[in-house]
Structures are given as structure tokens and as C-alpha cells.
Design a protein around this motif. Structure first.
Motif, PDB file in Angstrom:
ATOM      1  N   PHE A 132       0.834  -1.195   0.000  1.00 43.58           N
ATOM      2  CA  PHE A 132       0.000   0.000   0.000  1.00 43.58           C
ATOM      3  C   PHE A 132       0.874   1.253   0.000  1.00 43.58           C
ATOM      4  N   VAL A 133       0.512   2.201  -0.863  1.00 45.46           N
ATOM      5  CA  VAL A 133       1.226   3.463  -0.975  1.00 45.46           C
ATOM      6  C   VAL A 133       0.363   4.546  -0.330  1.00 45.46           C
ATOM      7  N   PRO A 134       0.915   5.317   0.634  1.00 47.55           N
ATOM      8  CA  PRO A 134       0.117   6.373   1.251  1.00 47.55           C
ATOM      9  C   PRO A 134      -0.173   7.500   0.263  1.00 47.55           C
ATOM     10  N   CYS A 135      -1.392   8.019   0.336  1.00 44.76           N
ATOM     11  CA  CYS A 135      -1.785   9.116  -0.551  1.00 44.76           C
ATOM     12  C   CYS A 135      -2.880   9.940   0.127  1.00 44.76           C
ATOM     13  N   PHE A 136      -3.259  11.020  -0.521  1.00 41.70           N
ATOM     14  CA  PHE A 136      -4.329  11.879  -0.029  1.00 41.70           C
ATOM     15  C   PHE A 136      -5.400  11.992  -1.098  1.00 41.70           C
ATOM     16  N   VAL A 137      -6.655  11.933  -0.669  1.00 41.02           N
ATOM     17  CA  VAL A 137      -7.778  12.132  -1.585  1.00 41.02           C
ATOM     18  C   VAL A 137      -7.997  13.636  -1.698  1.00 41.02           C
ATOM     19  N   MET A 138      -7.908  14.145  -2.927  1.00 41.80           N
ATOM     20  CA  MET A 138      -8.097  15.578  -3.157  1.00 41.80           C
ATOM     21  C   MET A 138      -9.556  15.878  -3.497  1.00 41.80           C
ATOM     22  N   GLU A 139     -10.137  15.061  -4.407  1.00 41.32           N
ATOM     23  CA  GLU A 139     -11.527  15.224  -4.844  1.00 41.32           C
ATOM     24  C   GLU A 139     -12.112  13.862  -5.162  1.00 41.32           C
ATOM     25  N   SER A 140     -13.408  13.760  -5.003  1.00 38.66           N
ATOM     26  CA  SER A 140     -14.122  12.550  -5.404  1.00 38.66           C
ATOM     27  C   SER A 140     -15.110  12.923  -6.502  1.00 38.66           C
ATOM     28  N   GLY A 141     -15.106  12.158  -7.573  1.00 36.90           N
ATOM     29  CA  GLY A 141     -16.019  12.410  -8.680  1.00 36.90           C
ATOM     30  C   GLY A 141     -17.302  11.624  -8.537  1.00 36.90           C
ATOM     31  N   ASN A 142     -18.298  11.957  -9.358  1.00 42.51           N
ATOM     32  CA  ASN A 142     -19.592  11.267  -9.331  1.00 42.51           C
ATOM     33  C   ASN A 142     -19.487   9.851  -9.877  1.00 42.51           C
ATOM     34  N   ASN A 143     -18.513   9.612 -10.756  1.00 44.52           N
ATOM     35  CA  ASN A 143     -18.379   8.307 -11.391  1.00 44.52           C
ATOM     36  C   ASN A 143     -17.524   7.332 -10.577  1.00 44.52           C
ATOM     37  N   GLY A 144     -17.188   7.698  -9.346  1.00 47.18           N
ATOM     38  CA  GLY A 144     -16.414   6.805  -8.492  1.00 47.18           C
ATOM     39  C   GLY A 144     -14.916   6.999  -8.598  1.00 47.18           C
ATOM     40  N   GLU A 145     -14.483   7.839  -9.523  1.00 49.15           N
ATOM     41  CA  GLU A 145     -13.054   8.114  -9.626  1.00 49.15           C
ATOM     42  C   GLU A 145     -12.649   9.170  -8.605  1.00 49.15           C
ATOM     43  N   VAL A 147      -9.424  11.912  -7.403  1.00 49.92           N
ATOM     44  CA  VAL A 147      -8.152  12.588  -7.659  1.00 49.92           C
ATOM     45  C   VAL A 147      -7.312  12.368  -6.415  1.00 49.92           C
ATOM     46  N   ALA A 148      -6.199  11.655  -6.583  1.00 53.97           N
ATOM     47  CA  ALA A 148      -5.335  11.322  -5.448  1.00 53.97           C
ATOM     48  C   ALA A 148      -3.974  11.977  -5.619  1.00 53.97           C
ATOM     49  N   PHE A 149      -3.437  12.463  -4.506  1.00 56.94           N
ATOM     50  CA  PHE A 149      -2.101  13.059  -4.493  1.00 56.94           C
ATOM     51  C   PHE A 149      -1.167  12.086  -3.803  1.00 56.94           C
ATOM     52  N   PHE A 150      -0.114  11.669  -4.517  1.00 59.53           N
ATOM     53  CA  PHE A 150       0.871  10.735  -3.998  1.00 59.53           C
ATOM     54  C   PHE A 150       2.143  11.520  -3.662  1.00 59.53           C
ATOM     55  N   PRO A 151       2.335  11.864  -2.370  1.00 60.00           N
ATOM     56  CA  PRO A 151       3.489  12.689  -2.018  1.00 60.00           C
ATOM     57  C   PRO A 151       4.797  11.907  -2.082  1.00 60.00           C
ATOM     58  N   SER A 152       5.880  12.658  -2.264  1.00 61.81           N
ATOM     59  CA  SER A 152       7.209  12.059  -2.219  1.00 61.81           C
ATOM     60  C   SER A 152       7.557  11.776  -0.764  1.00 61.81           C
ATOM     61  N   ALA A 153       8.312  10.712  -0.526  1.00 63.60           N
ATOM     62  CA  ALA A 153       8.733  10.402   0.841  1.00 63.60           C
ATOM     63  C   ALA A 153       9.657  11.511   1.327  1.00 63.60           C
ATOM     64  N   GLY A 154       9.357  12.017   2.498  1.00 62.81           N
ATOM     65  CA  GLY A 154      10.186  13.071   3.065  1.00 62.81           C
ATOM     66  C   GLY A 154       9.750  14.474   2.682  1.00 62.81           C
TER      67      GLY A 154
END
Length: 196
Positions: A132-145, A147-154
Motif C-alpha cells: 500500500f502506498v500512502p496518498c491523499f484524496v483531493m476530490e471525489s467524482g460522481n463516477n467513483g473516480e 483525484v489522489a495526491f501521492f506525495p514524495s517520501a520526506g
């Protein structure tokens, strides 16, 4: 050769634009200090302060006078009328000096410690190659998709943005996002505790 000359010219112009506000501030500070030195040199002589550690008494008194003036102006800004004047001047400077608002925000972030507003909806984990890769949910769309932000380590201020199916994410709505973000900034140290 022309592209090299153009790149060099553009880089020189960018350097000048970067240094110009700094140079203006240095020149203004120098002029103000010279003004206060001229005003206060008589006071310094009156009190018998000719020089201290090789610095003239006028310069010392001017620096103290400048600090007192800055303190006085700081108190004036707390009055509503002067606060409106300050806001008006800030708006005019932002409109007419390129990059002023950026430099102002950089300076204010160092002077005033305020809690940063996180732009994320929630923390999440994204499955990738059996982990599992840690990420942040930025937005959720109506179609279930999502927008995720995958930060760099550190460094959680840099990373990649991807549109991913929301069903693949392991969403962590109860997770404290500040602890989650701090753990990523610390190269994963504290991440297990943050996602409990």
C-alpha cells in the motif's frame, strides 16, 4: 547558438526580476537608517556617546530609533484605521509590483505561525504491487473516480497527482491527516500509529 543566447538572456532577466525587490528593500532600509542616523546623531552627542566598539554613536542611536519607530508602527497597525491603510497599500503594491504577494506570503509565513490548512479530503492507501502506498484524496467524482495526491517520501509538498478508481483506495476517514502527513515527511516513521 541563438537558443543558448536566448536562454542566457531569459535567465539574466529572471535573476534581475528576482533581485529587484530585494535590492529595493535594501536601498530603502539603508535610506531609512541614514535618515534616523542623521536625526539621532545630535542626541547621541548630547549624551556623550561618540562611538561604541568602533560604531559611531549616531549609527547606534539611529538603529535604536529605527527599532522604536518599527515598534510604534506595529502598535499603529492594530488600530482599525491604520489597518485599513496597510491593507490598501498592500493591495496597491500587489497590483503594481510583480511577485510582491509571493514575497509577502513567504515573509508572513516566517513571522506569523498559523496553522496550515490542508487541502486534502482524507488520507488513503493505494494498492500497488502487493503493498500500500500512502496518498491523499483531493476530490471525489460522481463516477467513483478519485483525484489522489501521492506525495514524495520526506516531502509532502511534492509528488504526483493521479486519477484513480475510488474502489481501489483504502480510505482512512478517521485518520488524523496532520499525523499522517508528518509521518510521510519523516520518511514513514509514525505511519503505523497514524493509520490506526
Amino acid at each position: 547558438m541563438k537558443s543558448l543566447t536566448k536562454k542566457l538572456r531569459d535567465t539574466m532577466i529572471a535573476g534581475i526580476i528576482f533581485l529587484l525587490p530585494i535590492l529595493v528593500l535594501v536601498v530603502l532600509a539603508n535610506k531609512v537608517l541614514l535618515f534616523f542616523t542623521g536625526l539621532t546623531s545630535r542626541f547621541a552627542a548630547m549624551f556623550g556617546l561618540k562611538s561604541f566598539l568602533g560604531v559611531s554613536g549616531g549609527t547606534i542611536a539611529g538603529a535604536i530609533g529605527l527599532l522604536l519607530f518599527i515598534l510604534f508602527c506595529g502598535y499603529l497597525v492594530r488600530v482599525a484605521f491604520f489597518k485599513q491603510i496597510t491593507n490598501w497599500v498592500d493591495n496597491k503594491l500587489s497590483a503594481h509590483i510583480p511577485g510582491y504577494s509571493i514575497y509577502r506570503e513567504m515573509a508572513m509565513s516566517k513571522l506569523v505561525e498559523k496553522e496550515e490548512v490542508l487541502p486534502y479530503q482524507m488520507a488513503a492507501l493505494f494498492p500497488s504491487d502487493g503493498k500500500f502506498v500512502p496518498c491523499f484524496v483531493m476530490e471525489s467524482g460522481n463516477n467513483g473516480e478519485v483525484v489522489a495526491f501521492f506525495p514524495s517520501a520526506g516531502n509532502t509538498k511534492e509528488g504526483s497527482i493521479q486519477l484513480v478508481p475510488g474502489s481501489l483506495l483504502r480510505k482512512l476517514p478517521e485518520t488524523d491527516m496532520r499525523k499522517f502527513r508528518q509521518a510521510i515527511d519523516k520518511n514513514g516513521i509514525g505511519l503505523m500509529e497514524a493509520i490506526k
